[in-house]
Motif scaffolding. Structure first.
Motif, PDB file in Angstrom:
ATOM      1  N   SER A   1       0.819  -1.211   0.000  1.00  0.00           N
ATOM      2  CA  SER A   1       0.000   0.000   0.000  1.00  0.00           C
ATOM      3  C   SER A   1       0.850   1.256   0.000  1.00  0.00           C
ATOM      4  O   SER A   1       0.411   2.312  -0.450  1.00  0.00           O
TER       5      SER A   1
ATOM      6  N   THR B   1     -10.556   2.833 -11.589  1.00  0.00           N
ATOM      7  CA  THR B   1     -10.748   2.350 -10.220  1.00  0.00           C
ATOM      8  C   THR B   1     -12.018   1.506 -10.078  1.00  0.00           C
ATOM      9  O   THR B   1     -12.210   0.852  -9.053  1.00  0.00           O
TER      10      THR B   1
ATOM     11  N   SER C   1      -1.857   0.277  -5.879  1.00  0.00           N
ATOM     12  CA  SER C   1      -2.967   1.230  -5.911  1.00  0.00           C
ATOM     13  C   SER C   1      -2.736   2.367  -6.911  1.00  0.00           C
ATOM     14  O   SER C   1      -3.573   3.256  -7.027  1.00  0.00           O
TER      15      SER C   1
END
Length: 853
Positions: free
Chosen positions: A473, A739, A658
Motif C-alpha cells: 500500500s 478504479t 494502488s
C-alpha cells in the motif's frame, strides 16, 4: 409490395406472424431476401474493430471499418448510428479560439483545405455559431429495445446488454471462472439459446414468457437472423445501418468476437453474436409488440434511411472546421523551435554525420517512449548513435515457455508468426521446477478462489497477508531501484542461439531485412545493442497495453535476443557479405530490454563479450544509467513531481498496487517520422514522435519504404486513433474510470459489475485529474522520401491510401532541401511548404543546445 393495415398478430406455436405493413407508415418497402440479409450481417461483422485480450493487448484503430469514408463524413455517420462522437465538444473549440491558441492564419488554412465557406474571417461570428450549436445532435438510429416504452418503465436496452454480457463472459472465459459454462462446446448462438430457455432473469425484470418464447426460437443463427429481420420489417436498404446499430450496443464483446475471427475467412463469431442481439429484439417484439407498439416502431424506422438534418450537418461541419484549424495550430507549435522543431539539416550536414563511424550503436523500437531514451543517450555520449525500427526486429516468432505450457506470438497482429523458439534456462532442471511451481500454484489458486473455501482461506491464512498489504500500500513492494545501480547484465538463457530453430537461408533473409529495415547496412560499430521494450506495473489489468505493440502486447526482449544471435552467427555474416552487407569481425550484437515505467535497461548476453569489448560495455552501461536518470527527470515533469523525489517516486509507481497511473504509455503521440537520425538528432521531440530510421538513398527499389508505410506507419496510426477515440468519447471508445474496473473471463474489463466489455483506454491514461495529457490530434506522418515514391506505394496499397486520402492520417514528404510537401489526396501533393516550421536554422544552434537540448 402491397401491404395491408396492421391488425392483431397471429400467434401459432409461439411464433408471431404480423400482417402486412401499412404503406402510409412504412413508405416504399422491400423485404430482403435471405441471401441479402446474411450478406449484410457479414458486412457488419467485418466493420467491427477487433479487441485483443488483456494479456496480449494490441492497440487497434476503433474505426477500422470506416476508413473508406472521409473522416468528416464518418463523424456524422457514427453519431447517427449511435456509435459515438469523433470530435471534441463545441465548448473545447470555443476555448481554443478565445485563448488565441488558434490563429486567423490557422483558420484560413483550414478553410482552404476543407473548402469551408462558413469562415468569413470574423472569429467572433465563428464563436457565436459554435455556441449556438453546442447542444445540436443528429437523430440516432433506433433499435426496437431502445424504442420500447413499457408500463413498468423497463429499460430494455440496459437489460439486453447486461444479459448478453453475462452470457459472453461465461462463454468466452479463458480460465478465470472455476465453473465453466456447460454449453461452451456449442456454436455461440446455440449456446446462448440453450441458456436462454432456462434463464428466468428476464422474466423477473418483466419480460413475460421469456423461456417459452426462447424455446420456440430457430435453432440456427442464420435462420434467426432472417426471421427477425422479416418480423421486424427491416427494409433491405436499411440492413447495414440496423446491424451496425445493434452491434454498437455490444461493441466490446463484438470486438472480442472479431479478434477470434481475425485470421479466419469468415467473421462467424461476430455474426453469431449479432444473431444473439437480434434474438433479444425478436423476443422483446413478441412480448411487447402490440399493434400500437409495432406501428410506433415502423414510424421510428424511417431514421434508418433519413439523412441528418441540415442543422445537425452544419453543427458537425463547424466543429470539424474548428478541429482542423486546431490541428494546424498544434502542428505549427510542435514543429517550431520553442516546442522542439524538426530541424531539417542540409544534405552536406546529413552526409557528414551519417559517414562518421560511431563507437556504439543502439537500436530501439520506434515507440514514442524510446525517443526520449535515444536523445538522452546521444547527448550523454556523442559516440553513441541510435536507430529506430519495429520492436520485433523483423523476427516474427511464436515463443514456447520452458515447460511448453504456454505460447505467445511475438510479432505485429498484421502478420502471423513464422518461426517457433523455446525459452529455456541455463539450468536444465529449471523447466521441471517451473512446471512443479505451476502445479502447486494452480492448486493453491483453486483453494483460495473456490466459492466453498473462500471464507476458510481468509480465516486461516488471511492474517499472514497483513504485512504484504501494508507494505504494498505504501509502494514498498520488493523490487530493484534502477536509479541506484548500473543496468543489470543477465546471462542469455535462450538455448541453441546459434541456430534458434531457423534454417540458414531464412536466417540470412531475416538478418538482411532487419538491417535494411533500420537503414543499418554499413559503418557498423564494435558494439550494437538491440533494445526491445516492455513495462512493469502492479495490479494493472492494462499491463500489456504498455508493452510492445510490435510484439503482440508482449515485451520485445526475446525478439531482440534471437535477432542478436542471428546477426552474430559467422555463417550468416559470410552470406550477408555476399549480399553486400559486410559486418566487421569485431562487431558484436547484444540484446537489451528497456522498462518504460522505470527507464531501467537490462542487457542480455553481454557476459559473452571479450576483453576488447569490455571498455565499450562499461561505457554503454554508464550511458544507460545516466540516460535513465535524465529521462526520469523529464517524465517527472509530466506528473508535476519535484525533481529531487522523482527518482524514487517513478520507480515506486511501478510497484504500487494502488497506482492508477504507473506510466503515461503513448499519451501525447502526434507524429510518425521516417528519416535518417541525422535529421532529427538535435531535436527534442518530447517523447511524442514515433521515430523510425530510414534512408531512402540506401533503398533503391523502395521496398523498405513500402514495408514502413504498410507496417510501422499503420501500427502507429492504430495507436494514435485509439488514443484519439478514447479522448474524444471515452464513454464509447474508452473504458471509463480505472478504479471501477473488474476483470471478466481473463479477457477484458467491465466498468463496475456489468455492462458491455470496455474497448479502449481508461480516463486515467489520458487525463491527469486536472487536464488532458493526450490531445486528440490525427497522426502526422513525416516521411523523408521523394513524394513520387510514396505515391507509387499508395497506388499499390488501398488500405494505406484510404488512411491518408480520407484524412485519418496527415502525410508530408520531407525533401532534401529542408522543405516539405503535403499530401492532398488523389495522389496529389502541394508545392514545397515554406514557413518557420520547415526552415533550415542550424547556424543558431549553440553548443549547450547540442549537449543538453
Amino acid at each position: 409490395m402491397s401491404r395491408r393495415p396492421l391488425e392483431t398478430p397471429e400467434n401459432t406455436n409461439n411464433v408471431v406472424r404480423w400482417p402486412s405493413v401499412d404503406p402510409s407508415v412504412s413508405g416504399t418497402f422491400r423485404a430482403p431476401k435471405n441471401i441479402e440479409t446474411l450478406a449484410a450481417a457479414e458486412r457488419a461483422a467485418n466493420r467491427v474493430a477487433p479487441l485483443w485480450p488483456l494479456d496480449r493487448f494490441v492497440a487497434v484503430n476503433p474505426f477500422i471499418g470506416l476508413t473508406e469514408q472521409r473522416f468528416e463524413d464518418a463523424v456524422l455517420e457514427l453519431a447517427r448510428r449511435g456509435q459515438g462522437d469523433l470530435l471534441m465538444p463545441a465548448e473545447f473549440y470555443i476555448g481554443q479560439l478565445e485563448s488565441r491558441e488558434i490563429s486567423n492564419d490557422d483558420l484560413n488554412e483550414a478553410a482552404t483545405l476543407n473548402g469551408f465557406a462558413g469562415w468569413t474571417g470574423d472569429r467572433s461570428v465563428l464563436v457565436e455559431k459554435l455556441e449556438a450549436n453546442v447542444a445540436v445532435a443528429s437523430a440516432t438510429v433506433p433499435t426496437f429495445a431502445a424504442s420500447l416504452r413499457t408500463a413498468d418503465n423497463l429499460d430494455a436496452t440496459a437489460l439486453t446488454i447486461e444479459q448478453i454480457s453475462e452470457f459472453a463472459g461465461a462463454y468466452f472465459d479463458e480460465g478465470q471462472a472455476r465453473w465453466a459454462a456447460p454449453w461452451r462446446d456449442q456454436p455461440l448462438y446455440c449456446a446462448w439459446r440453450a441458456e436462454a430457455v432456462v434463464n428466468s432473469t428476464p422474466e423477473i425484470y418483466g419480460v413475460a414468457k421469456w423461456r417459452r418464447i426462447a424455446c420456440a426460437l430457430p435453432s440456427s443463427s442464420a435462420e434467426l437472423i432472417t426471421i427477425a429481420v422479416h418480423e421486424l420489417d427491416i427494409d433491405v436498404d436499411d440492413l447495414d445501418v440496423y446491424f451496425d446499430r445493434l452491434l454498437a450496443d455490444i461493441s466490446g464483446w463484438a470486438g472480442h468476437a472479431r479478434y477470434l475471427d481475425w485470421h479466419n475467412d469468415s467473421p462467424k463469431h461476430v455474426v453469431e453474436l449479432l444473431a444473439v442481439r437480434l434474438a433479444w429484439e425478436l423476443v422483446l417484439h413478441r412480448v411487447f409488440g402490440s399493434t400500437a407498439v409495432h406501428r410506433e416502431w415502423l414510424a421510428q424506422r424511417r431514421l434508418f434511411s433519413e439523412a441528418p438534418t441540415t442543422v445537425a450537418a452544419e453543427a458537425v461541419a463547424l466543429r470539424y472546421f474548428a478541429h482542423t484549424a486546431w490541428e494546424i495550430a498544434r502542428r505549427r507549435t510542435m514543429l517550431n523551435a520553442s516546442a522542439g522543431r524538426l530541424r531539417l539539416r542540409t544534405p552536406e550536414r546529413i552526409t557528414s554525420l551519417a559517414e562518421r563511424r560511431p563507437d556504439i550503436q543502439a537500436v530501439f523500437s520506434f515507440d514514442v517512449r524510446s525517443e526520449r531514451m535515444r536523445r538522452a543517450l546521444e547527448l550523454i555520449d556523442d559516440g553513441i548513435s541510435t536507430y529506430g525500427c519495429a520492436g520485433f526486429f523483423g523476427i516474427p516468432l511464436e515463443v514456447l515457455s520452458a515447460d511448453d505450457a504456454t505460447s505467445s506470438s511475438r510479432c505485429p497482429v498484421l502478420i502471423e508468426p513464422q518461426f517457433t523458439v523455446r525459452e529455456a534456462s541455463a539450468d536444465r532442471d529449471e523447466a521441471e521446477k517451473l512446471r512443479q511451481r505451476r502445479l502447486v500454484g494452480g492448486a493453491w489458486q483453486s483453494f483460495h478462489a473456490a466459492a466453498v473455501a473462500s471464507f476458510t482461506y481468509v480465516e486461516s491464512l488471511g492474517f499472514s497477508y497483513l504485512y504484504r498489504l501494508i507494505r504494498d500500500s505504501f509502494g514498498n513492494a520488493p523490487g530493484r531501484n534502477p536509479s541506484a545501480e548500473a543496468p543489470e547484465v543477465i546471462e542469455d538463457s535462450l538455448l541453441g542461439t546459434s541456430a534458434v530453430g531457423i534454417g540458414i537461408d531464412e536466417r540470412v533473409e531475416l538478418a538482411k531485412a532487419a538491417l535494411q529495415g533500420m537503414s543499418l547496412t554499413k559503418q557498423f560499430a564494435d558494439v550494437v545493442v538491440l533494445v526491445g521494450h516492455g513495462s512493469s506495473s502492479a495490479n494493472n489489468p492494462y499491463a500489456s497495453r504498455f508493452n510492445c505493440a510490435a510484439c503482440g502486447g508482449h515485451t520485445g526482449d526475446t525478439n531482440a535476443r534471437v535477432a542478436a544471435a542471428i546477426l552474430n552467427d559467422p555463417e550468416v555474416r559470410a552470406l550477408l557479405n555476399d549480399e553486400g552487407i559486410a559486418i566487421p569481425v569485431r562487431t558484436r550484437f547484444i540484446a537489451g530490454i528497456h522498462d518504460t515505467t522505470t527507464d531501467a535497461v537490462r542487457l542480455f548476453g553481454a557476459n559473452e563479450l571479450d576483453a576488447f569489448h569490455a571498455p565499450l560495455l562499461e561505457r554503454l552501461e554508464c550511458a544507460l544509467l545516466a540516460a535513465a536518470t535524465t529521462v526520469r527527470r523529464a517524465r517527472a515533469a509530466d506528473y508535476r513531481l519535484h525533481e529531487e523525489i522523482c527518482e524514487t517516486d517513478l520507480v515506486k509507481r511501478s510497484r504500487d498496487w494502488s497506482e492508477v497511473r504507473p506510466e503515461w504509455g503513448l499519451a501525447g503521440c502526434h507524429s510518425f517520422i521516417a528519416a535518417p537520425r541525422s535529421r532529427t538528432r538535435q531535436t527534442d521531440l518530447h517523447g511524442r514522435s514515433f521515430l523510425h530510421s530510414y534512408d531512402w538513398k540506401q533503398d533503391g527499389s523502395f521496398d523498405v519504404l513500402e514495408s514502413i508505410l504498410t507496417g510501422p506507419l499503420v501500427v502507429a496510426s492504430w495507436i494514435s486513433l485509439q488514443y484519439f477515440a478514447s479522448t474524444v468519447d471515452n464513454a464509447r471508445y474508452g473504458s471509463g474510470d480505472k478504479t471501477l474496473h473488474n476483470i471478466v473471463g481473463g479477457i477484458g474489463v467491465l466498468e463496475g459489475t456489468g455492462g458491455d466489455l470496455q474497448v479502449g483506454l481508461p480516463w486515467q491514461a489520458i487525463h491527469d485529474g486536472d487536464q488532458l495529457l493526450h490531445e486528440p490530434l490525427r497522426l502526422n506522418a513525416l516521411i523523408a522520401a521523394p513524394a513520387e515514391a510514396i505515391t507509387g506505394i499508395l497506388m499499390k496499397h488501398e488500405g494505406v491510401r484510404q488512411l491518408v486520402d480520407n484524412g485519418w492520417v496527415h502525410m508530408y514528404a520531407l525533401q532534401d532541401d529542408g522543405r516539405a510537401r503535403r499530401y492532398l489526396g488523389d495522389y496529389q501533393w502541394s508545392p514545397a511548404l515554406e514557413g518557420p516550421a520547415w526552415q533550415l536554422d542550424y547556424d543558431d544552434v549553440t553548443e549547450d543546445e547540442r549537449r543538453y537540448g
